[in-house]
Design a protein around this motif. Structure first.
Motif, short mmCIF file in Angstrom:
data_model
loop_
_atom_site.label_atom_id
_atom_site.label_comp_id
_atom_site.label_asym_id
_atom_site.label_seq_id
_atom_site.Cartn_x
_atom_site.Cartn_y
_atom_site.Cartn_z
N TYR A 125 0.85 -1.19 0.00
CA TYR A 125 0.00 0.00 0.00
C TYR A 125 0.88 1.24 0.00
O TYR A 125 1.79 1.37 0.81
CB TYR A 125 -0.91 0.00 1.23
N PRO A 127 0.25 5.06 0.41
CA PRO A 127 -0.81 6.02 0.75
C PRO A 127 -0.75 7.34 0.00
O PRO A 127 -1.76 8.02 -0.15
CB PRO A 127 -0.63 6.24 2.26
N ASP A 128 0.42 7.72 -0.49
CA ASP A 128 0.56 9.02 -1.16
C ASP A 128 0.60 8.91 -2.67
O ASP A 128 0.86 9.90 -3.36
CB ASP A 128 1.84 9.73 -0.66
N PRO A 130 -1.47 7.59 -6.21
CA PRO A 130 -2.75 7.09 -6.74
C PRO A 130 -2.58 5.89 -7.67
O PRO A 130 -3.55 5.33 -8.17
CB PRO A 130 -3.29 8.31 -7.52
N GLU A 161 -12.01 4.19 3.46
CA GLU A 161 -11.59 5.12 2.40
C GLU A 161 -10.22 4.72 1.84
O GLU A 161 -9.28 4.46 2.59
CB GLU A 161 -11.50 6.54 2.97
N VAL A 162 -10.12 4.67 0.52
CA VAL A 162 -8.85 4.34 -0.15
C VAL A 162 -8.29 5.62 -0.75
O VAL A 162 -8.84 6.16 -1.70
CB VAL A 162 -9.04 3.28 -1.25
N THR A 163 -7.19 6.13 -0.17
CA THR A 163 -6.62 7.40 -0.65
C THR A 163 -5.39 7.19 -1.52
O THR A 163 -5.00 8.07 -2.26
CB THR A 163 -6.23 8.29 0.55
N GLY A 164 -4.76 6.04 -1.41
CA GLY A 164 -3.51 5.81 -2.14
C GLY A 164 -3.64 4.73 -3.19
O GLY A 164 -4.73 4.44 -3.69
N ARG A 192 -4.57 3.55 8.95
CA ARG A 192 -5.34 4.46 9.80
C ARG A 192 -4.65 4.65 11.15
O ARG A 192 -4.54 5.76 11.67
CB ARG A 192 -6.76 3.91 10.01
N SER A 195 -1.54 6.77 10.66
CA SER A 195 -1.91 8.18 10.48
C SER A 195 -2.21 8.85 11.82
O SER A 195 -1.86 10.02 12.03
CB SER A 195 -3.15 8.28 9.57
#
Length: 487
Positions: A125, A127-128, A130, A161-164, A192, A195
């Motif tokens: 994963y 996170p930063d 796309p 929520e999937v941000t990355g 999470r 973060s």
């Protein structure tokens, strides 16, 4: 090909051996006082910005400040005309969330990046970023398309929520929808928590610790051809089974507790192979041998026929030795964990087809290496160049230190050389000071030579300076060490 993983655990260190067809291929060692930090996420503090190097030093709480380059701070894929200097990106005293990509090696500090990534069994994963993708090691185009479709559907069905972005790992080849969804959900929950810690963490502290070596091995090394994972600690055997039940249920039945009377690393002569891997010379079954020399800049490997004389002709003898050497070199790179630039000097081959075949065998053998390797072919001088990604210390760097006698040179001045240095030093002292007698303190080999082969030179020197020279053996002196006492 059948494989086994052997795990030896003590309170002081963890050792892991990967054995394929009864032969040791990789040895991983982690000391409790000096655990690897690759994959760990820290809240660091910028302590120095270096505009001339487009880099900065960041204090993450280790003995030495870690290093980060400007391109590891900018978002991935930043266009060339939008890139900023390190001075625009960072300033001294700034708090920065970073991840270790290389352990401290030798005198160099750890290498860092702000492009965070967290691995699980089947996914990584980011996170930063796309970007979604599939490991390049999965070559089957149909399988790649299947995994891309599974990845997209898993992202769409996530309740969190999937941000990355996600990268599908090589281990995911052939897995189903449920496994990917489970991995994705685990990574999103973990992110999470990370973060939340990022907000409350103080500078120079750890935000996320990667798994200990024995669990990390199960996550990263476990393949279908691994038949058994044997571990000699009952307490950690239970932990490993619990970890597998949650994240790798297909591996549970293959994990065994090893209660044997023989040390677990005596199986398959693992202990002996590790000792051999610390030497320069590697014997080949044919009678040839390799000489492996790691240096600061690169590692050089020389191939020699040794005692192998062949049966037909010289070219065939050279070809067979080089073929065997190619396979042996790929194994030694993994076993010794050698990284950076590697130069291989195969025995010169006149036949171009033989050169191609040797190169193909080397590339094929390197495919099983978990570290990223790139072979650039044969140079005009007949040397093979390749690079291997270095993230952790080599086996030698983990287990050894530079020789205190020669300071890592690997050679000593001969007693003859030291004798002549002593003569010059006595002449220097005689010109500067006035003494009745000179007492030379030196090692046994040096004093023996002064009293034997160099006795005539000593007598001539005594006559020249008109002083007496005495000698005394100091048992704790190294061969290069000496003192001259004025009496």
């Amino acid at each position: 090909m059948s494989g086994e993983v052997l795990i030896n655990l003590t309170p002081m260190e963890t050792r892991v051996a990967l054995v394929e067809n009864g032969v040791l291929q990789e040895a991983l060692i982690e000391r409790s006082r000096r655990r690897g930090i690759v994959g760990n996420i820290y809240k660091g503090k910028v302590v120095r910005v270096l505009p001339g190097m487009q880099a900065a030093f960041v204090d993450i709480g280790l003995e030495r400040a870690a290093f980060i380059h400007a391109h590891e701070v900018m978002p991935p894929g930043t266009p060339l005309d939008e890139q900023q200097t390190i001075g625009q990106l960072l300033h001294e005293g700034q708090a920065l969330v970073v991840q270790a990509t290389k352990d401290p090696i030798g005198s160099k500090g750890a290498r860092l990046t702000t492009h965070l990534s967290i691995p699980s069994r089947y996914l990584v994963y980011m996170p930063d970023s796309p970007h979604h993708g599939v490991s390049q090691r999965i070559e089957d185009e149909r399988e790649r398309e299947r995994l891309k479709a599974l990845l997209d559907s898993s992202v769409a069905e996530q309740t969190l929520e999937v941000t990355g972005g996600f990268i599908v790992r090589t281990a995911a080849e052939g897995v189903g929808d449920e496994e990917l969804k489970g991995d994705m959900h685990f990574l999103l929950r973990l992110w999470r928590k990370v973060s939340e810690r990022k907000v409350i963490a103080t500078p120079q502290s750890v935000i996320y610790d990667d798994l200990p070596l024995f669990m990390r091995t199960l996550r990263d090394v476990m393949r279908d051809d691994i038949e058994k994972v044997r571990i000699d600690s009952r307490e950690n055997f239970v932990k490993l089974v619990e970890f597998a039940e949650e994240f790798m249920p297909d591996a549970v039945e293959r994990i065994e507790y090893y209660p044997g009377e023989r040390p677990i690393f005596d199986l398959y002569s693992v202990e002996d192979e590790i000792q051999k891997a610390l030497g320069r010379k590697v014997q080949l079954k044919s009678g040839g041998y390799l000489v492996i020399d790691p240096t600061e800049a690169m590692t050089t490997i020389d191939v020699n026929t040794g005692g192998y004389v062949g049966h037909r002709n010289l070219e065939e003898t050279i070809f067979k030795t080089n073929l065997e050497a190619a396979t042996a070199i790929a194994r030694q790179l993994r076993l010794r964990n050698l990284g950076g630039i590697i130069i291989i000097d195969f025995i010169d081959m006149n036949d171009v087809e033989h050169q191609r075949q040797v190169l193909r065998v080397l590339e094929k053998a390197l495919e099983r290496d978990h570290a990223k390797t790139k072979c650039t072919g044969v140079t005009e001088l007949g040397l093979v160049q390749l690079t291997r990604k270095r993230t952790r210390e080599s086996l030698e760097q983990t287990m050894c230190e530079a020789c205190p006698t020669c300071s890592g040179r690997g050679t000593l001045k001969t007693p003859e050389t030291v004798c002549y240095e002593i003569f010059r030093e006595i002449l220097r002292e005689e010109r500067a000071y006035s003494a009745e007698t000179y007492m030379v303190l030196a090692s046994q080999p040096v004093v023996d030579r002064l009293l034997d082969e160099e006795s005539a030179a000593v007598a001539d020197l005594e006559t020249f300076i008109n002083k007496t020279i005495r000698f005394q053996v100091e048992q704790h002196y190294s061969q290069e060490q000496y003192d001259i006492v004025l009496m």
